[in-house]
Enzyme design. Structure first.
Site: not given
Ligand code: BGC
Length: 739
Positions: A263
């Protein structure tokens, strides 16, 4: 490209080129356009890294993406194309209800259809991968991100995650209109301590395996091409550096062969978790744990090559990671056509097309949960209705993860009711803002500007007094703001803002025939709302056709089709409250005077509305549950039958739910677990037989030795319209050695 060609390509790449394939940056590094969902520092990477990074996130649009790809390919010595990924959560431009609402439909087929349409729009806009489904099981309504999950039940979440993966990917992601799915957040991101975002997770292995892993597993079985690691620690080890979780559970046990991405900045954040001393060590831990792509930091870019050279990370791990990334590009057909479906004309044709809007409408209607109705709904078209409240004519109904939508496309309640022509007897007044006197609220995208509605509630009440008093029914459209749920939006109090409660109470003094249409991204504490209203319809954040769906349901042109997939607490202090609890040694049996039992002394144990609950405009009568046999073996099955009759005066849809309780096991077993459901439609007076089949496999769980197997003994099967119904029968499982 054949496997041999891909292997040749891999062997032709330099160490640095390989490492860069594992770096993902936002569009801001290419042409400045990107949605930022985490910390971002524009100087964090070298020009060379930007030139060679393997994938881009959160930038969209056919023209835009084609432009970036074209320029990138010109400088790519091996003609390896970029991958484009984004969060297409509940639609790209056609916005469907939020995932929590979609779950309430108990209808995987329409959820799959919505995902397929979202994929079509996203593919035309140049995207290759969506960071969806979020298969995290959630139990705590304080956690803002429950809106992106499908709820508190492992089985239902698995059905929904599978439906979404199939919808996005189809049989072959190479096909036109298909994109790859990235299931997230592995693992147990949905169980942060005290419901606080990014907080640590403590789970027994039994609970992890039995409840939290199955939905990810279902998505992986359905073929999900990617998995995203979670931000949280799990039993004190950050998931992103958890070798046991990634290499043993995910890769070996779950047989996941696709790409594992961190993530946003999760590799770097292991330093803050206190499990890596510096960036070098963070890179080493993550790669050894099996994380292929580093999302939005330069930790891999700056450190992996040295780690390989000095032998702290094996070349094989690096090659495997790069091979998986190249495979995904190959599966998508990008080596042959780096632009895949990106096409401005197709964008025009598919985005917001009628068919997609129609699915959004049906799905919204199927997701609405009627929590209370004392005979006021459906509204009579000839009556006089006054619509009041901040969601009466509000377009901010897409939910927190719909960055690419144009909210002007959203239909408000007012617009829909006016269009229905019922408006001659209806009037509309916003009365107050979602909040009083607030211009900005904190959100993970920084401070979020709330259009400040300079409305004086008292003045508006005076203005509307006569109309309120004379109306047959008042419809109050209330709720939390969309930015109060979603990522980084945990709350300790989960009620609607005070100004809206004031509105409700004041209106109630003049006219108590009140229907509340409740907007939210989570189950809210609505005990106050229930007290002052005759009907409550939970509509979540319903998306582009939200207002139209609400009008249809209010006026009885459609029925409220949803059932809760997360319990509504009686008060926030109960959270987490969920249906499939374990029994205690001192259960509370409901006698007020009992003291030394498992209970609160200031609140009930039970939620206000339980999992599976939802009223309809008709009523259903269930026959007694009948089992074909009271003995089950590993080779036989038991069929469970009930007859369901619509004994009301309107057609209606019932969600028939089957729960099983394992009466005694080597570990304590939940009081009930959902094992099957069916949506059935019945005309007034019509009866249908509903059959479920029970097999030994459905009774397996992780036992005291962490073995996934069933245990002989007694089981109870419940069938009914929610998780509290008592209609049940018992059977015994006899295993072969005992038969
Ligand atoms: C989130 C993810 C997301 C990623 C990209 C993160 O802050 O936890 O679920 O896909 O950002 O935007």
């Amino acid at each position: 490209m054949t496997i041999e060609q891909l292997e040749t390509l891999l062997s032709d790449m330099t160490l640095e080129e390989k490492v860069y394939q594992l770096v993902q940056l936002t569009g801001q590094f290419y042409n400045g356009e990107a949605v930022i969902t985490g910390p971002a520092d524009s100087d964090m990477v070298t020009k060379e890294c930007v030139r060679q990074a393997g994938s881009v996130l959160n930038t969209v649009g056919a023209k835009n993406i084609k432009g970036i790809q074209k320029e990138y390919m010109q400088n790519q010595s091996h003609h390896i194309p970029l991958l484009f990924m984004a969060d297409i959560i509940n639609g790209y431009k056609t916005i469907y209800p939020i995932p929590l609402a979609q779950g309430c439909s108990f209808d995987p087929e329409i959820v799959e259809k919505a995902a397929q349409e979202a994929a079509k729009e996203a593919a035309a806009a140049g995207l290759h991968v969506t960071f969806s489904p979020m298969a995290d099981l959630v139990k705590d309504a304080r956690w803002g991100r429950v809106m992106e999950s499908t709820g508190e039940d492992a089985y239902l979440n698995g059905c929904m995650a599978e439906a979404m993966v199939k919808g996005y990917q189809g049989n072959d992601v190479k096909e036109k209109g298909r994109i790859a799915a990235c299931v997230k957040h592995f693992a147990a991101y949905g169980a942060p301590t005290a419901g606080r975002e990014y907080n640590n997770v403590e789970l027994s292995e039994t609970t992890l395996f039995d409840e939290y892993l199955p939905a990810y597993q279902a998505a992986i079985h359905a073929g999900a091409k990617m998995v995203m690691s979670a931000f949280n620690t799990l039993n004190r080890v950050p998931c992103t550096g958890n070798e046991w979780l990634m290499r043993k559970i995910l890769r070996e046990d779950m047989e996941f062969e696709g790409v594992l991405i961190s993530d946003w900045a999760a590799i770097e954040q292991m330093i803050l978790h206190g499990t890596a001393e510096n960036l070098v060590q963070a890179a080493q831990i993550a790669m050894n744990a099996g994380v292929d792509i580093d999302m939005m930091t330069s930790v891999y870019a700056d450190n992996l090559a040295n780690l390989i050279k000095e032998g702290t990370v094996s070349q094989r791990f690096l090659d495997d990671a790069v091979r998986r990334v190249l495979n995904l590009k190959n599966d998508l057909g990008l080596f042959e056509n780096p632009y895949k479906d990106a096409d401005e004309e197709d964008e025009q044709a598919v985005i917001l097309c009628d068919e997609h809007r129609k699915t959004a409408l049906t799905l919204a209607e199927e997701s609405f949960v009627l929590l209370k109705n004392e005979g006021v709904l459906p509204l009579k078209k000839e009556d006089t209705h006054v619509f009041l409240g901040p969601y009466t004519d509000n377009k901010e109904i897409s939910g927190a993860w719909s960055f690419y939508a144009d909210i002007e496309q959203n239909i408000t309640i007012r617009e829909a009711v006016e269009e229905k022509g019922t408006a001659r007897n209806a009037c509309f007044e916003t009365m107050c803002g979602v909040f009083s006197g607030i211009r900005q609220i904190k959100s993970f995208q920084g401070d979020l500007d709330i259009p400040y509605l300079d409305l004086d509630l008292d003045e508006n009440l005076k203005k509307m007094e006569e109309k309120i008093k004379n109306a047959d029914t008042i419809v109050l459209a209330l709720g939390e703001h969309y930015a109060q749920s979603g990522e980084a939006a945990s709350r300790t109090e989960i009620q609607i803002p005070n100004i809206q409660m004031d509105l409700l109470k004041k209106v109630h003094q003049w006219n108590s025939n009140i229907v509340v249409v409740l907007f939210s991204g989570r189950p809210l504490d609505i005990s106050g709302i229930v007290k002052y209203s005759k009907a409550v319809l939970a509509v979540w954040f319903p998306g582009i056709e939200g207002g139209a769906a609400i009008a249809d349901v209010l006026y009885g042109d459609a029925e409220p089709g949803g059932r809760l997939t997360m319990s509504f607490p009686a008060c926030a202090g109960q959270c987490p409250v969920f249906y499939n609890e374990l029994p205690t040694g001192r259960p509370f049996k409901g006698q007020e005077k009992e003291r030394f039992v498992s209970r609160y002394i200031d609140a009930p144990n039970a939620p206000l509305y339980p999992f599976g609950y939802g009223m309809t405009y008709t009523s259903f009568l269930y026959s007694k549950v009948k089992l074909s046999n009271d003995i089950l073996t590993e080779t036989s099955v038991i069929t469970v039958n009930v007859t369901v009759e619509n004994n009301g005066s309107r057609p209606g849809t019932e969600v028939v739910q089957m729960y099983i309780q394992d009466m005694a096991g080597s570990v304590s077993r939940p009081l009930r677990e959902l094992k099957g459901f069916r949506r059935i439609h019945l005309a007034p007076g019509e009866k249908k037989n509903v059959e479920f089949v029970i097999e030994e496999e459905m009774l397996r769980f992780y036992n005291a030795n962490l073995k996934y197997e069933s245990e002989a003994g007694k089981f109870r099967v419940y069938v009914g319209g929610d998780s509290t119904r008592e209609n049940s029968e018992e059977f015994t499982l006899v295993r072969s050695q005992e038969a």
